[in-house]
Design an enzyme around this catalytic site. Structure first.
Site, PDB file in Angstrom:
ATOM      1  CD  GLU A 578      -2.639   1.229   2.482  1.00  0.00           C
ATOM      2  OE1 GLU A 578      -3.499   2.288   2.488  1.00  0.00           O
ATOM      3  OE2 GLU A 578      -2.824   0.320   3.293  1.00  0.00           O
ATOM      4  CG  ASN A 633      -6.947   5.672   0.809  1.00  0.00           C
ATOM      5  OD1 ASN A 633      -7.586   6.639   0.813  1.00  0.00           O
ATOM      6  ND2 ASN A 633      -7.285   4.636   1.740  1.00  0.00           N
ATOM      7  CD  GLU A 665      -6.146   0.172   0.004  1.00  0.00           C
ATOM      8  OE1 GLU A 665      -6.278   1.302   1.222  1.00  0.00           O
ATOM      9  OE2 GLU A 665      -5.556  -0.857   0.157  1.00  0.00           O
ATOM     10  CG  ASP A 695      -8.831   1.892   3.932  1.00  0.00           C
ATOM     11  OD1 ASP A 695      -8.462   0.982   4.405  1.00  0.00           O
ATOM     12  OD2 ASP A 695      -8.120   2.776   3.760  1.00  0.00           O
ATOM     13  CD  GLU A 752      -6.498  -1.244   6.715  1.00  0.00           C
ATOM     14  OE1 GLU A 752      -5.546  -0.338   5.957  1.00  0.00           O
ATOM     15  OE2 GLU A 752      -7.509  -0.673   6.932  1.00  0.00           O
TER      16      GLU A 752
END
Length: 813
Positions: A578, A633, A665, A695, A752
């Protein structure tokens, strides 16, 4: 009756009787026509026509009587005294004029027949005065019954003629009245003559009289024709004058009707005023005042003025004056007035034109109100608030008092809009405004500046503590639970307070200080009130400097990317990273993402920064093994305002990265505002071949419904569920249920925030899950990625053995 018949057929020359009858009919028509004209003309001309009617009637009846007397064949010579004969004409004209005046001007229902009876009496008087003016050389003897009958019939027929003439203005009524008047004259003459008997007084007189009569017989016939022609001429002139005046009057009425129609067709009220008294007006003026024309005629115009003044004389070219008129119901009507002098009815007058401007004033007042007030809450807007603040500060300067300024802001108002819609948000703002007004003192001035931001001016405040107490009262009132429709909402507010002149003297500075205090209140946990502290100015200055430096860093691409690894639990294989943005400022050093990302979102810099992150992440990922994906993201601002699909396509094309190796995301916030638009964007991204992940799953409001409605490939369970997972049985149940649901839907799962093996063991044996967290690795720089696979291999094997051991442990249990 035999005596009357004998008198008519034997004692009268029938040829002259016919002339007299024709003269009587013409005279009656002329008399009635001129009298009728006296009714139809305006009051100013009525007297003249009444005199004409009296003269025409008197001359016509006198002529009829005189010719009839000439037609009478007396057995003795007849002579006429000039004074008596002419005197009978004068009496007839006078009495008949009085009779017509009474019949026409009278207000009572009995005045018309009374006036007609007076006319009949005048005709009778004239008749007997004319007989008395005859010298026949014989004594006259009268039958009293016939005399009374003659007079009564004459008065009755004349009274009937007056009644028909006044009540029936049509042509049929005119002829009817003339017929009745003719019958009155005829009946009077022949019945009265039938009542007369002549008795000789002496032979000599009889001979002399006979000589006179014999000698003047032809002259008497000529005299009768002459008198008849003269009377016809006089009556004809009167009748012609009446007809002509009627025709001209009809034209005048038609013209007046046309002018009145034009006046009534105007949108302005028009009034004709003479010596301050209204003489006439159009229908629009009556409509404006809700009064009838009869109510307004002869009323002083000043009686209608409630406020203001009429334009002065000679102001034709001046600007229109403004005043307020009193209506029937007592309300005031705002009008614009113009004045012009003119001749009306042969008299100098003034014409006033009134234009209703109440609707314009209402619209102007409405526009002024809208320009200075918030349309939703009705509170003053920012412009009006600044004017009120300046006025309060000016007053405080003069009275040496203090002024409090408070800024309020609702906490998490956006969440209400996102979850329940903007309509509920609007209702909430109105309810908050009402509560704020209830909690404030009467002298306070509250305003809505924008969105959920409110401000209050407190004139003549006692001290700082007083202002803070008032602000706290507002916060407490707003924070009480409230009901909007069927919803029960719990909102809170934060407030910032500053004081004039203790904290500053300029309105802009005071507003800035109140904002700083409000910002501090929100930073301390919201639902609080803070007063201004000079240190806040330094904090805000640093904030502004941070915004400037961040904008330069984005523009010069001085930001960095770190990458946090993701590994599959079943075999420990690294499947992706990520991308996480970092900023290492030369002066500040490393700036926490939670600080500069928030600034970027608030200032709109997130669009440029997000676009750069997307391009940089794709350029870096293209050098990784093909089995590794990169996750980026996307902020809500990028999703709503930027052209995300085009940015993604551009980044892929520029880097050469395969679309299936990029994963976008998003958080639930980008889905709530406009689900239809969000679905279209996600489908367009999906058509590019990129993966989609949601997310922070589990922290929103409608996550489960989004799994069904949107084409997600992966969900990332929020770290809040993973922290202390081994100690929270309820969290374990929620996480397991989420994983099971995702499997059934064919959606991959990333956990996560796993930081130790105890939290990992609490997950159980989940070989298909992907792990991301400090247990696996902290975010890596670009240079650390190449050797991470080899360096982390022991740890990843330990992670695999951990979940395998957890599976064996559960089987034994």
């Amino acid at each position: 009756m035999y005596r009357v018949f004998y008198c008519l057929t034997v004692e009268h020359d029938l040829r002259l009787v016919a002339v007299a009858a024709l003269l009587c009919v013409v005279s009656a028509l002329g008399a009635v026509a001129t009298a009728r004209r006296a009714i139809d003309v305006p009051a100013a001309r009525r007297t003249a026509w009444l005199l004409v009617a009296g003269f025409v009637t008197g001359v016509g009846v006198w002529g009829t009587h005189f010719v009839s007397m000439l037609a009478y064949e007396a057995p003795f010579p007849v002579q006429y005294h000039l004074a008596g004969t002419v005197g009978s004409l004068g009496v007839a004209v006078f009495v008949i004029s009085c009779g017509w005046t009474l019949a026409v001007r009278g207000r009572n229902v009995l005045t018309a027949p009374a006036g007609g009876a007076l006319i009949g009496a005048g005709i009778a008087t004239m008749h007997f005065m004319g007989i008395d003016a005859m010298d026949v050389g014989a004594a006259m003897q009268w039958d009293a019954g016939l005399v009374v009958a003659a007079i009564v019939l004459a008065m009755q027929f004349a009274a009937g003629a007056a009644m028909v003439m006044t009540r029936f203005p049509s042509r049929r009524g005119l002829f009817g009245a003339a017929t009745l008047l003719t019958l009155g004259v005829v009946s009077l003459h022949f019945i009265a003559m039938g009542a007369l008997t002549l008795v000789p007084s002496s032979a000599a007189a009889a001979v002399d009289a006979g000589l006179v009569a014999t000698a003047s017989a032809g002259s008497l016939k000529l005299l009768a024709v002459t008198v008849a022609l003269a009377v016809v001429l006089v009556v004809g002139i009167g009748l012609f004058a009446a007809v002509l005046d009627q025709h001209l009057g009809a034209r005048r009425r038609a013209e007046m009707l046309r002018m009145r129609t034009l006046a009534d067709a105007t949108f302005e009220g028009i009034a004709v005023v003479r010596d301050g008294v209204m003489q006439d007006m159009n229908s629009r003026f009556c409509e404006l005042l809700q009064l009838n024309r009869e109510d307004l005629v002869n009323m002083p115009i000043n009686k209608l003025i409630l406020e203001g003044d009429l334009p002065p004389a000679g102001s034709e070219d001046a600007v229109a004056a403004k005043c307020y008129l009193r209506r029937r119901d007592g309300t005031a009507l705002s009008v614009q007035v113009r004045r012009r002098s003119m001749v009306f009815g042969q008299d100098p007058s003034d014409v006033f034109a009134f234009r209703d401007v109440s609707a314009e004033e209402h619209a102007r007042a409405r526009m002024t109100h809208l320009a200075h007030h918030d349309t939703l809450t009705g509170l003053p807007n920012r412009l009006k608030f600044r004017e009120s603040l300046e006025a309060a500060l000016q007053q405080a300067w003069q009275t040496d008092t203090m002024v409090g300024l408070i800024c309020f802001d609702l906490d998490r108002f956006k969440e209400v809009n996102d979850v329940h819609g903007h309509a509920v948000g609007d209702d909430l703002l109105k309810a908050v405004a009402d509560r704020m007004l209830d909690a404030l003192p009467g002298t306070a001035i509250a305003a809505r500046l924008s969105g959920d931001e409110f401000a209050v001016v407190l004139p003549d405040v006692a001290d700082r503590n007083d202002a803070v107490a008032i602000a706290q009262r507002v916060v407490n009132s707003v924070g009480s639970p409230l009901t909007v429709g069927s919803l029960h909402l719990k909102v809170s507010a934060s407030g910032g307070v500053t004081i004039f002149p203790l904290d500053g003297e300029d309105s802009d500075r005071l507003m800035n200080q109140a904002d700083l205090a409000l910002y501090r209140a929100k930073g301390l946990g919201r639902n609080q009130v803070c007063d201004f502290d000079p240190k806040l100015g330094q904090m805000m200055q640093e904030r502004r400097l941070l915004e400037t430096d961040l904008a330069m860093a984005i523009e010069d691409e001085l930001l960095d990317l770190n990458f946090q690894p993701q590994a599959r639990l079943g075999d420990g294989r690294i499947v992706g990273y990520e991308a996480l943005v970092r900023w290492n400022d030369e002066r500040r050093g490393p700036v926490p993402p939670s600080e500069f990302v928030q600034v970027a979102e608030e200032t709109g810099l997130i669009l440029k920064m997000g676009s750069w992150v997307l391009r940089a992440a794709c350029r870096e990922a293209v050098n990784w093994p093909e089995s590794c994906r990169v996750a980026v993201n996307v902020s809500p601002a990028q999703f709503r305002q930027g052209n995300l699909v085009m940015s993604v396509q551009s980044a892929l094309d520029a880097s050469g990265l395969a679309p299936e190796r990029l994963e976008i995301e998003i958080t639930e916030g980008v889905l709530i505002d406009d689900e239809e638009r969000a679905l279209n964007v996600l489908r367009a991204l999906k058509s590019l071949g990129v993966g989609l992940a949601i997310d922070d799953f589990g922290t929103g409001y409608s996550s489960l419904s989004y799994l069904r409605a949107f084409p997600f490939d992966k969900i990332k369970i929020d770290r809040s569920f993973m922290t202390g997972l081994h100690l929270d049985r309820e969290a374990q149940i929620i996480v397991q249920a989420t994983i099971d649901l995702a499997r059934e839907l064919g959606i991959r799962v990333v956990v996560e925030g796993v930081e130790d093996f105890e939290e990992l063991e609490a997950l159980g044996h989940q070989p298909d899950l992907v792990l991301q967290g400090y247990l696996l690795s902290r975010p890596l720089t670009r240079g650390q990625i190449a050797g991470f696979a080899d360096q982390s291999d022991p740890l990843r094997q330990q992670i695999v053995e951990c979940i395998s051991g957890a599976a064996r442990h559960r089987k034994k249990a």
